[in-house]
Each structure stands twice: as C-alpha cells, then as structure tokens.
Design an enzyme around this catalytic site. Sequence first.
Site, PDB file in Angstrom:
ATOM      1  N   CYS A 135      -4.245   5.067  -2.134  1.00 26.41           N
ATOM      2  CA  CYS A 135      -4.547   4.144  -3.450  1.00 26.41           C
ATOM      3  C   CYS A 135      -4.643   4.991  -4.698  1.00 26.41           C
ATOM      4  O   CYS A 135      -5.399   5.969  -4.687  1.00 26.41           O
ATOM      5  CB  CYS A 135      -6.027   3.542  -2.855  1.00 26.41           C
ATOM      6  SG  CYS A 135      -6.811   2.804  -4.323  1.00 26.41           S
ATOM      7  N   ASP A 154       0.893  -1.327   0.166  1.00 29.69           N
ATOM      8  CA  ASP A 154       0.144  -0.035  -0.088  1.00 29.69           C
ATOM      9  C   ASP A 154       0.781   1.108  -0.029  1.00 29.69           C
ATOM     10  O   ASP A 154       0.609   2.061  -0.806  1.00 29.69           O
ATOM     11  CB  ASP A 154      -0.972  -0.090   1.210  1.00 29.69           C
ATOM     12  CG  ASP A 154      -2.263   0.790   0.785  1.00 29.69           C
ATOM     13  OD1 ASP A 154      -2.222   1.305  -0.176  1.00 29.69           O
ATOM     14  OD2 ASP A 154      -2.987   0.604   2.012  1.00 29.69           O
TER      15      ASP A 154
HETATM   16  P1  HMG Z   1      -9.865  -6.033 -16.024  1.00 30.97           P
HETATM   17  O1  HMG Z   1      -9.498  -5.183 -17.370  1.00 30.97           O
HETATM   18  O2  HMG Z   1     -11.476  -5.918 -15.932  1.00 30.97           O
HETATM   19  O3  HMG Z   1      -9.474  -7.652 -16.338  1.00 30.97           O
HETATM   20  O4  HMG Z   1      -9.171  -5.569 -14.778  1.00 30.97           O
HETATM   21  P2  HMG Z   1      -9.929  -8.649 -17.080  1.00 30.97           P
HETATM   22  O5  HMG Z   1     -10.238  -9.835 -16.277  1.00 30.97           O
HETATM   23  O6  HMG Z   1     -11.023  -8.163 -18.144  1.00 30.97           O
HETATM   24  O7  HMG Z   1      -8.670  -9.070 -17.967  1.00 30.97           O
HETATM   25  C1  HMG Z   1      -7.957  -8.099 -18.873  1.00 30.97           C
HETATM   26  C2  HMG Z   1      -6.650  -8.574 -19.372  1.00 30.97           C
HETATM   27  O8  HMG Z   1      -5.966  -8.417 -17.788  1.00 30.97           O
HETATM   28  C3  HMG Z   1      -6.115  -9.920 -19.714  1.00 30.97           C
HETATM   29  O9  HMG Z   1      -5.098 -10.000 -20.339  1.00 30.97           O
HETATM   30  C4  HMG Z   1      -6.014 -10.634 -18.289  1.00 30.97           C
HETATM   31  O10 HMG Z   1      -5.135 -11.967 -18.488  1.00 30.97           O
HETATM   32  C5  HMG Z   1      -5.279  -9.608 -17.710  1.00 30.97           C
HETATM   33  P3  HMG Z   1      -5.543 -10.179 -22.106  1.00 30.97           P
HETATM   34  O11 HMG Z   1      -6.267 -11.386 -22.247  1.00 30.97           O
HETATM   35  O12 HMG Z   1      -6.318  -8.941 -22.403  1.00 30.97           O
HETATM   36  O13 HMG Z   1      -4.046 -10.084 -22.655  1.00 30.97           O
HETATM   37  N1  HMG Z   1      -5.161  -9.493 -16.340  1.00 30.97           N
HETATM   38  C6  HMG Z   1      -4.057  -9.536 -15.455  1.00 30.97           C
HETATM   39  N2  HMG Z   1      -2.465  -9.503 -15.797  1.00 30.97           N
HETATM   40  C7  HMG Z   1      -1.940  -9.772 -14.618  1.00 30.97           C
HETATM   41  N3  HMG Z   1      -2.205 -10.017 -13.389  1.00 30.97           N
HETATM   42  C8  HMG Z   1      -3.865 -10.034 -13.219  1.00 30.97           C
HETATM   43  C9  HMG Z   1      -4.628 -10.099 -14.081  1.00 30.97           C
HETATM   44  N4  HMG Z   1      -6.013  -9.956 -14.135  1.00 30.97           N
HETATM   45  C10 HMG Z   1      -6.293  -9.782 -15.656  1.00 30.97           C
HETATM   46  N5  HMG Z   1      -4.134 -10.284 -11.733  1.00 30.97           N
HETATM   47  C11 HMG Z   1      -8.368  -6.322 -12.670  1.00 30.97           C
HETATM   48  C12 HMG Z   1      -9.536  -6.304 -13.499  1.00 30.97           C
HETATM   49  C13 HMG Z   1      -8.939  -6.556 -11.038  1.00 30.97           C
HETATM   50  C14 HMG Z   1      -7.225  -7.218 -12.969  1.00 30.97           C
HETATM   51  C15 HMG Z   1      -7.911  -4.718 -12.587  1.00 30.97           C
HETATM   52  O14 HMG Z   1      -8.950  -3.820 -12.347  1.00 30.97           O
HETATM   53  C16 HMG Z   1      -6.912  -4.473 -11.535  1.00 30.97           C
HETATM   54  O15 HMG Z   1      -5.748  -5.062 -11.624  1.00 30.97           O
HETATM   55  N6  HMG Z   1      -7.078  -3.771 -10.349  1.00 30.97           N
HETATM   56  C17 HMG Z   1      -6.251  -3.443  -9.323  1.00 30.97           C
HETATM   57  C18 HMG Z   1      -6.477  -2.313  -8.887  1.00 30.97           C
HETATM   58  C19 HMG Z   1      -5.388  -2.024  -7.514  1.00 30.97           C
HETATM   59  O16 HMG Z   1      -4.683  -2.793  -7.531  1.00 30.97           O
HETATM   60  N7  HMG Z   1      -5.845  -1.014  -6.717  1.00 30.97           N
HETATM   61  C20 HMG Z   1      -4.832  -0.945  -5.482  1.00 30.97           C
HETATM   62  C21 HMG Z   1      -5.154  -2.271  -4.457  1.00 30.97           C
HETATM   63  S1  HMG Z   1      -6.632  -1.804  -3.480  1.00 30.97           S
HETATM   64  C22 HMG Z   1      -6.264  -0.632  -2.113  1.00 30.97           C
HETATM   65  O17 HMG Z   1      -5.203  -0.132  -2.266  1.00 30.97           O
HETATM   66  C23 HMG Z   1      -7.137  -0.457  -1.000  1.00 30.97           C
HETATM   67  C24 HMG Z   1      -6.614  -1.391   0.262  1.00 30.97           C
HETATM   68  O18 HMG Z   1      -5.382  -0.915   0.519  1.00 30.97           O
HETATM   69  C25 HMG Z   1      -7.792  -1.039   1.406  1.00 30.97           C
HETATM   70  C26 HMG Z   1      -8.096   0.365   1.740  1.00 30.97           C
HETATM   71  O19 HMG Z   1      -7.263   1.157   2.082  1.00 30.97           O
HETATM   72  O20 HMG Z   1      -9.239   0.650   1.556  1.00 30.97           O
HETATM   73  C27 HMG Z   1      -6.428  -2.705  -0.052  1.00 30.97           C
HETATM   74 MG    MG Z   2      -5.122   0.900   1.831  1.00 27.68          MG
END
Ligand code: HMG
Ligand code: MG
Length: 312
Positions: free
Chosen positions: A254, A26
């Site tokens: 984030c 984070d």
């Molecule tokens: P999407 O575009 O809807 O994914 O993203 P998809 O399922 O449609 O797939 C599209 C392409 O992405 C495909 O590749 C997948 O293979 C690839 P293609 O066939 O087109 O070549 N793909 C991936 N590649 C690598 N690793 C993966 C992955 N998944 C799909 N895991 C997705 C959906 C969830 C992946 C996207 O929205 C994403 O990565 N989001 C992450 C956002 C994030 O990391 N935010 C920060 C963390 S949360 C936070 O900080 C809050 C927290 O601290 C608590 C708080 O403070 O509240 C936890």
């Molecule tokens: Mg957080």
Amino acid sequence: MNSLPMVVHQPGLPPKVTIYEVGPRDGLQNEKTIVPTQVKAAFVQRLLAAGLPIVEATSFVHPKWVPQLADAEQLMTGLKAELGPAAAQLPVLVPNERGLDRAVDLGLRHVAVFASATETFAQKNLNRSLETQFAMFDPTIGRALASGMDVRGYVSMCFGDPWEGAVPIEQVVAVGRRLLDLGVGQLSLGDTIGVATAGHVRALVNGFIDAGIDPDRLALHFHDTYGQALTNVHAGLQVGVTTYDASAGGLGGCPYAKSATGNLATEDLVWFLTGLGIEHGVDLDAVVATSGWMAEQLGRPSPSAVVRALLG
Ligand code: HMG
Ligand code: MG
C-alpha cells in the site's frame, strides 16, 4: 519435477476455499512505473482464465493519490469490450460516492470500500479521521446497495500499525461491526504491513465470532512482509475462515502504509491448499505462467517462492 504437492488431508479444515485475487489492484497500485492499460487488461484476463473466481480489477480513487490506477475507466471499458457482461462482475475499490459514481457509470456490480482500524492510517490513506471515515462510507454503501450492487468492506491495520503499534482486537471488531451494520456483505481483515502471527489471527477471528459475526462473513488479507502469511492462512482455516485474498506473483503493497510489502502470493496459497486437499479451482501452472509474464513486464523476478521454484 511435479508442479503439484502430494495431497495429505488434515481433519478439521474447510473442504473448499475461495481465493479472492487482488493482483491487478493491490499488486499493481504500488508500482512506480506506469503499467500500460492493455497489459493490465491481459493480466486480469489471464487470471480469470487460470480459474480465479474473483479478480479485483482496479480502484476508483483519486488519480493523484494512486497514479498507477488513473486508467480505471479505460481499463474497465476495455475489459467490457473483451469480456462482455462478465466484466461487470469484477470488483473494484471505491472510497466514496465519487468513486461509486464512476463505477455505476460503467455498469459495475461489485464494489469495495476500505476502512482503517486506526486513526493514523485513516488520516494517511483516506484524509479522514477514524470516525469521519464512516460518514464517507455510509452514503456510498447505502447507494450501492439500493442499486443492487454487492459491497465488500476492507479493514486495514487489523494486526498492527506502523505509527501506532499494536491495535487492540476490540478496536478492529468495532470498525468491522460498523461496516457490517452499514450493509457490507463481506469483511476483509487486512494485515496491511504483514505483522500478524498465527495466534493473533485466531484471536482476532474469535473476537469477531464472540461479537456474533460468523466467520463466513470474513475474509483474511495477508501481506507477507515477515514470511508469516501462509501460517496465518492455516490459523484462519482452523477457525473457519474460507475466503483468502492473494496477489499473483506476490506483487503489492500500500503506497500509504510505511513498510507494507507484497501480498501473500496466489501461487504460494494454491500450493498450500492443494497439499491439504482443499478445493480452490485454480490452475497453478496457468497462474505461475501469468506471474512469469508479469515479471517480464515489470522487469524484475516475482517474490513468490512457488513461482521461483516452478519457473526454475
Ligand atoms: P480528499 O482529497 O479528502 O477528497 O481525498 P475530497 O472528497 O476532499 O475531494 C477532493 C477532490 O478529489 C474533488 O475534486 C473530488 O471530486 C475529487 P475537485 O472538486 O477538487 O476537483 N475526488 C475524486 N476523484 C476521483 N475519484 C474519486 C474521488 N474522490 C474525490 N474517488 C480520497 C479522499 C478518499 C478520495 C483519497 O484519500 C483517496 O483517493 N484515497 C485512496 C488511497 C488508496 O487508494 N489507498 C490504497 C488502497 S487501500 C489498501 O491498499 C489496503 C487494502 O489492500 C487492505 C490492506 O492491505 O489493509 C485494501
Ligand atoms: Mg492490501
């Protein structure tokens, strides 16, 4: 100057707390300048050496979404070489089965999924609706548990959402309940944008308790945008929560949440718990030295009050 506060116990608080360190994940995920993988590996190792029992190392998310953590494979491979089997115990974020596959390929044992309590943030952070996020988590959690892994479930926007405003307690409890029903071991309730205040924290935890969920299953994850994080920890302790997420030096935010700033600083939490005589197992000077070193790597001072006070 003494680098520890005087200890004065307060009756009614838990004797021991687990600090769940999220700095390498984070803390760094929002940094624009890419931090070299070796620096991240050293950061994780220094935090472990400082006595932090759990260090969340990185995320297996889409690299286009979080470019800073695109080196997750290289980082974990390097840490395996340095730490041996202990590296497999470091938790990592996985949003979906693709992320889980990447963690499984590396032999990791602890993963965390991250849900949203609100519709808008589910769309912005996960490209899913509030409802369809569960279709992504269901097989991810199911497969992780079937292979003997431990799964944590984050819930974001538990105390307020920058697009939707106030978030009803029942809505947060309903999202948490569904994650628990899918099999997560611990729920981390995130104040993603740092708007929580003490009464709200007690009310939310009591909402979970009223729904039959033991506070032992809960962790609290505060961002310190409005300077309320420690007061909120105090409120959480009063209602029995014993796991707190924190980020060394107060790094963090984030990238998909408007107005999210740094996490509660690990050092501020350690100072506070030490003063209350609550056991945590962390060497404050070692974390402060780590955050001072990290601040040099990032080219700006740590926002943590305790780090600034102790580093003079
Ligand atoms: P999407 O575009 O809807 O994914 O993203 P998809 O399922 O449609 O797939 C599209 C392409 O992405 C495909 O590749 C997948 O293979 C690839 P293609 O066939 O087109 O070549 N793909 C991936 N590649 C690598 N690793 C993966 C992955 N998944 C799909 N895991 C997705 C959906 C969830 C992946 C996207 O929205 C994403 O990565 N989001 C992450 C956002 C994030 O990391 N935010 C920060 C963390 S949360 C936070 O900080 C809050 C927290 O601290 C608590 C708080 O403070 O509240 C936890
Ligand atoms: Mg957080």
